[in-house]
Design a protein around this motif. Structure first.
Motif, PDB file in Angstrom:
ATOM      1  N   GLY A  94       0.895  -1.133  -0.134  1.00 16.78           N
ATOM      2  CA  GLY A  94       0.053  -0.041  -0.153  1.00 16.78           C
ATOM      3  C   GLY A  94       0.955   1.255  -0.008  1.00 16.78           C
ATOM      4  O   GLY A  94       2.181   1.156   0.710  1.00 16.78           O
ATOM      5  N   THR A  95       0.451   2.313  -0.693  1.00 18.05           N
ATOM      6  CA  THR A  95       1.159   3.583  -0.811  1.00 18.05           C
ATOM      7  C   THR A  95       0.236   4.613  -0.498  1.00 18.05           C
ATOM      8  O   THR A  95      -0.914   4.368  -0.324  1.00 18.05           O
ATOM      9  CB  THR A  95       1.661   3.810  -2.284  1.00 18.05           C
ATOM     10  N   ALA A  96       0.847   5.884   0.020  1.00 17.86           N
ATOM     11  CA  ALA A  96      -0.017   6.980   0.086  1.00 17.86           C
ATOM     12  C   ALA A  96      -1.038   6.797   1.260  1.00 17.86           C
ATOM     13  O   ALA A  96      -0.400   6.209   2.393  1.00 17.86           O
ATOM     14  CB  ALA A  96      -0.747   7.546  -0.964  1.00 17.86           C
ATOM     15  N   GLU A  97      -2.321   7.017   1.031  1.00 14.19           N
ATOM     16  CA  GLU A  97      -3.147   7.024   2.225  1.00 14.19           C
ATOM     17  C   GLU A  97      -3.425   5.506   2.556  1.00 14.19           C
ATOM     18  O   GLU A  97      -4.231   4.964   3.660  1.00 14.19           O
ATOM     19  CB  GLU A  97      -4.519   7.578   2.055  1.00 14.19           C
ATOM     20  N   LEU A  98      -3.059   4.711   1.541  1.00 17.75           N
ATOM     21  CA  LEU A  98      -3.352   3.030   1.721  1.00 17.75           C
ATOM     22  C   LEU A  98      -2.167   2.602   2.335  1.00 17.75           C
ATOM     23  O   LEU A  98      -1.986   1.157   2.422  1.00 17.75           O
ATOM     24  CB  LEU A  98      -3.974   2.631   0.475  1.00 17.75           C
ATOM     25  N   THR A  99      -1.158   3.224   2.876  1.00 17.98           N
ATOM     26  CA  THR A  99      -0.071   2.593   3.473  1.00 17.98           C
ATOM     27  C   THR A  99      -0.350   1.654   4.504  1.00 17.98           C
ATOM     28  O   THR A  99      -1.215   2.072   5.275  1.00 17.98           O
ATOM     29  CB  THR A  99       0.882   3.632   4.244  1.00 17.98           C
ATOM     30  N   ASN A 100       0.048   0.411   4.765  1.00 18.08           N
ATOM     31  CA  ASN A 100      -0.208  -0.661   5.776  1.00 18.08           C
ATOM     32  C   ASN A 100      -1.319  -1.356   5.530  1.00 18.08           C
ATOM     33  O   ASN A 100      -2.116  -1.959   6.425  1.00 18.08           O
ATOM     34  CB  ASN A 100      -0.064   0.009   7.015  1.00 18.08           C
ATOM     35  N   LEU A 101      -2.052  -1.031   4.318  1.00 18.08           N
ATOM     36  CA  LEU A 101      -3.403  -1.794   3.954  1.00 18.08           C
ATOM     37  C   LEU A 101      -3.204  -3.281   4.050  1.00 18.08           C
ATOM     38  O   LEU A 101      -2.076  -3.835   3.549  1.00 18.08           O
ATOM     39  CB  LEU A 101      -3.825  -1.442   2.880  1.00 18.08           C
ATOM     40  N   ALA A 102      -3.956  -3.834   4.863  1.00 16.44           N
ATOM     41  CA  ALA A 102      -4.017  -5.539   4.479  1.00 16.44           C
ATOM     42  C   ALA A 102      -5.478  -5.874   4.469  1.00 16.44           C
ATOM     43  O   ALA A 102      -6.425  -4.986   4.806  1.00 16.44           O
ATOM     44  CB  ALA A 102      -3.630  -5.978   6.017  1.00 16.44           C
ATOM     45  N   GLY A 103      -5.814  -7.192   3.732  1.00 17.80           N
ATOM     46  CA  GLY A 103      -7.091  -7.566   3.658  1.00 17.80           C
ATOM     47  C   GLY A 103      -6.957  -8.860   2.473  1.00 17.80           C
ATOM     48  O   GLY A 103      -6.035  -9.181   1.928  1.00 17.80           O
ATOM     49  N   ARG A 104      -8.223  -9.106   2.560  1.00 16.93           N
ATOM     50  CA  ARG A 104      -8.629 -10.434   1.530  1.00 16.93           C
ATOM     51  C   ARG A 104      -9.941  -9.872   0.784  1.00 16.93           C
ATOM     52  O   ARG A 104     -10.934  -9.289   1.151  1.00 16.93           O
ATOM     53  CB  ARG A 104      -9.037 -11.699   2.090  1.00 16.93           C
ATOM     54  N   MET A 105      -9.918 -10.076  -0.525  1.00 17.92           N
ATOM     55  CA  MET A 105     -11.059  -9.870  -1.452  1.00 17.92           C
ATOM     56  C   MET A 105     -11.753 -11.369  -1.861  1.00 17.92           C
ATOM     57  O   MET A 105     -11.264 -12.060  -2.394  1.00 17.92           O
ATOM     58  CB  MET A 105     -10.726  -9.142  -2.494  1.00 17.92           C
ATOM     59  N   THR A 106     -13.144 -11.054  -1.827  1.00 15.00           N
ATOM     60  CA  THR A 106     -13.849 -12.017  -2.565  1.00 15.00           C
ATOM     61  C   THR A 106     -14.568 -11.752  -3.762  1.00 15.00           C
ATOM     62  O   THR A 106     -15.239 -10.572  -3.765  1.00 15.00           O
ATOM     63  CB  THR A 106     -14.913 -12.490  -1.380  1.00 15.00           C
ATOM     64  N   ILE A 107     -14.638 -12.333  -4.673  1.00 12.70           N
ATOM     65  CA  ILE A 107     -15.280 -12.251  -6.117  1.00 12.70           C
ATOM     66  C   ILE A 107     -16.323 -13.188  -6.290  1.00 12.70           C
ATOM     67  O   ILE A 107     -16.284 -14.313  -6.173  1.00 12.70           O
ATOM     68  CB  ILE A 107     -14.118 -12.201  -7.088  1.00 12.70           C
ATOM     69  N   HIS A 108     -17.409 -12.499  -6.665  1.00 10.86           N
ATOM     70  CA  HIS A 108     -18.678 -13.345  -7.090  1.00 10.86           C
ATOM     71  C   HIS A 108     -18.993 -12.922  -8.550  1.00 10.86           C
ATOM     72  O   HIS A 108     -19.019 -11.840  -8.823  1.00 10.86           O
ATOM     73  CB  HIS A 108     -19.879 -13.066  -6.180  1.00 10.86           C
TER      74      HIS A 108
END
Length: 130
Positions: free
Chosen positions: A101-115
């Motif tokens: 992650g960069t800028a305001e998303l620095t240290n972003l973590a997560g998982r995405m589910t797609i349908h």
């Protein structure tokens, strides 16, 4: 936190380094996405695929860099994909690459589910942003 919305995807074949053999087809594709909803962004990346001689049995890995806003916070991050499919089930994991992650998303973590339903792509993004 959770972000939801829709996205459009455009996959285009690329020249593969290794075409596969013995009933396995290996492929390479470009990924271009446009996200709408809580994630207003575009992404660009690449996918590697393996399709076997058995209908419906396949696997893929992909990397895409996402650029835009997540609930109003601007920056970029990288999603890594891992997908396995067979005639009975499929498993798909999309996770944020640590420290991508960069800028305001620095240290972003997560998982995405797609349908995917009736040709419509939606996402649910479970994430943490300190």
């Amino acid at each position: 936190m959770q972000a939801t919305g829709e996205f459009e995807v455009n996959l285009q074949p690329l020249e593969a380094y290794a075409p596969g053999s013995d009933g396995v087809s290996l492929g390479r594709m470009s990924i271009n996405k446009t996200f709408q909803g809580d994630l207003a962004a575009i992404s660009i990346g690449e996918m590697l695929t393996a399709m076997t001689a058995v209908e419906g049995a396949a696997g893929y890995v992909a990397i895409e860099q996402v650029s835009g806003t997540l609930r109003g916070k601007r920056g970029t991050f990288v999603l890594q994909h891992f997908g396995i499919m067979n005639a009975r089930e499929s498993r798909l994991v999309l996770e944020v690459v640590p420290d991508s992650g960069t800028a305001e998303l620095t240290n972003l973590a997560g998982r995405m589910t797609i349908h995917v339903e009736h040709g419509k792509h939606t996402y649910i993004f479970e994430y943490e942003l300190p």
